[in-house]
Design a protein around this motif. Structure first.
Motif, PDB file in Angstrom:
ATOM      1  N   SER A 144       1.792   7.266  -1.795  1.00  0.00           N
ATOM      2  CA  SER A 144       0.628   7.874  -1.094  1.00  0.00           C
ATOM      3  C   SER A 144       1.019   7.610   0.313  1.00  0.00           C
ATOM      4  O   SER A 144       0.527   8.329   1.144  1.00  0.00           O
ATOM      5  CB  SER A 144      -0.694   7.002  -1.478  1.00  0.00           C
ATOM      6  N   GLU A 145       1.752   6.661   0.732  1.00  0.00           N
ATOM      7  CA  GLU A 145       2.217   6.377   2.145  1.00  0.00           C
ATOM      8  C   GLU A 145       2.956   7.785   2.847  1.00  0.00           C
ATOM      9  O   GLU A 145       2.698   7.802   4.037  1.00  0.00           O
ATOM     10  CB  GLU A 145       3.023   5.186   2.462  1.00  0.00           C
ATOM     11  N   PHE A 146       3.283   8.564   1.832  1.00  0.00           N
ATOM     12  CA  PHE A 146       3.887   9.639   2.513  1.00  0.00           C
ATOM     13  C   PHE A 146       3.158  11.046   2.475  1.00  0.00           C
ATOM     14  O   PHE A 146       3.499  11.863   2.928  1.00  0.00           O
ATOM     15  CB  PHE A 146       5.255  10.208   1.578  1.00  0.00           C
ATOM     16  N   PHE A 147       1.788  10.649   1.920  1.00  0.00           N
ATOM     17  CA  PHE A 147       0.900  11.982   1.789  1.00  0.00           C
ATOM     18  C   PHE A 147      -0.207  12.062   2.898  1.00  0.00           C
ATOM     19  O   PHE A 147      -0.662  11.123   3.308  1.00  0.00           O
ATOM     20  CB  PHE A 147       0.195  12.051   0.491  1.00  0.00           C
ATOM     21  N   SER A 148      -0.194  13.147   3.478  1.00  0.00           N
ATOM     22  CA  SER A 148      -1.289  13.345   4.565  1.00  0.00           C
ATOM     23  C   SER A 148      -2.590  13.484   4.227  1.00  0.00           C
ATOM     24  O   SER A 148      -3.782  13.621   5.036  1.00  0.00           O
ATOM     25  CB  SER A 148      -0.606  14.246   5.794  1.00  0.00           C
ATOM     26  N   SER A 149      -2.689  14.095   3.060  1.00  0.00           N
ATOM     27  CA  SER A 149      -3.888  14.593   2.313  1.00  0.00           C
ATOM     28  C   SER A 149      -3.740  14.257   0.704  1.00  0.00           C
ATOM     29  O   SER A 149      -2.862  14.809   0.264  1.00  0.00           O
ATOM     30  CB  SER A 149      -4.236  16.215   2.582  1.00  0.00           C
ATOM     31  N   ILE A 150      -4.911  13.759   0.295  1.00  0.00           N
ATOM     32  CA  ILE A 150      -5.087  13.445  -1.104  1.00  0.00           C
ATOM     33  C   ILE A 150      -6.400  14.002  -1.570  1.00  0.00           C
ATOM     34  O   ILE A 150      -7.358  13.371  -0.962  1.00  0.00           O
ATOM     35  CB  ILE A 150      -4.878  11.896  -1.373  1.00  0.00           C
TER      36      ILE A 150
END
Length: 234
Positions: A144-150
């Motif tokens: 999740s730390e690498f994702f800018s939108s979830i």
């Protein structure tokens, strides 16, 4: 010189995004589900060992790769296997609370996501499914730390292939659809939905006999997820 080159690469890609589906794209759902079901059948002593594999396979058949919600699956299973000592509601509660403990990625997913991030791409997730169930499954992967939108469909009241959910992802990432590549395993929900808003697409499916006739790229080698990096053509 190497530092300068890295900076230029990041600047060049900062307005480019790669958006992923979750189940059977990042998450190896089949393996995760089998591992969970093996634990659940043992923990609750659902069936004798001799028919454990039969029970698990029957779950997979009824489940239809996640298309059927588990209240229906457990209702059929408890009837077919005459399970009386535990209710379908209890089994469903266990599924909701415990499945994420068995969540696992396909091989090379972590390395690929890290490589994308280091190259300066924005990374997003758009998944159909229930909340917070899908979020918990995703967070368990440690990405999740690498994702800018979830984005999970139930949480936003939209569902793929609705164009609005893809546009919402673009808005959160701050990019135009034509600067995005969507990676997914469902030709209608993922590929058609993404193409309808102008995204490039990569159809990622483990069965080489299943091809997308509308996607820009077809990939089938789940053992080499990093092959995606060779097909980032905006």
């Amino acid at each position: 010189m190497m530092v300068e080159l890295s900076c230029k690469t990041n600047l060049m890609n900062i307005n480019k995004a790669v958006i992923f589906d979750l189940d059977q794209t990042l998450l190896d759902r089949t393996t995760s589900l089998i591992n969970f079901l093996t634990w659940q059948t043992n923990y609750f002593r659902l069936v004798p060992n001799q028919i454990k594999q039969q029970f698990i396979q029957r779950f997979l058949d009824i489940d239809e790769n996640g298309k059927v919600w588990k209240d229906v699956v457990y209702e059929k299973l408890t009837q077919e296997f005459m399970i009386k000592h535990i209710s379908k509601e209890q089994l469903l509660e266990s599924y909701i609370n415990d499945f994420n403990k068995f969540s696992c990625c396909f091989r090379n997913v972590e390395e690929t996501i890290l490589d994308l991030k280091q190259k300066g791409y924005l990374i997003g997730l758009v998944s159909n499914g229930k909340t917070p169930f899908q979020e918990h499954n995703f967070y368990a992967l440690g990405l999740s730390e690498f994702f800018s939108s979830i984005i999970v469909s139930e949480a936003v009241g939209l569902r793929k292939p609705d164009p609005k959910i893809f546009l919402l992802s673009c808005k959160q990432l701050g990019v135009h659809p034509y600067d995005c590549i969507f990676v997914g395993d469902n030709e209608l929900a993922d590929i058609q939905g993404a193409k309808d808003v102008g995204m490039k697409t990569i159809f990622f499916h483990p069965n080489s006999e299943v091809e997308s006739i509308i996607s820009d790229t077809n990939l089938h080698d789940y053992e080499n997820f990093s092959e995606i990096l060779n097909h980032l053509k905006f």
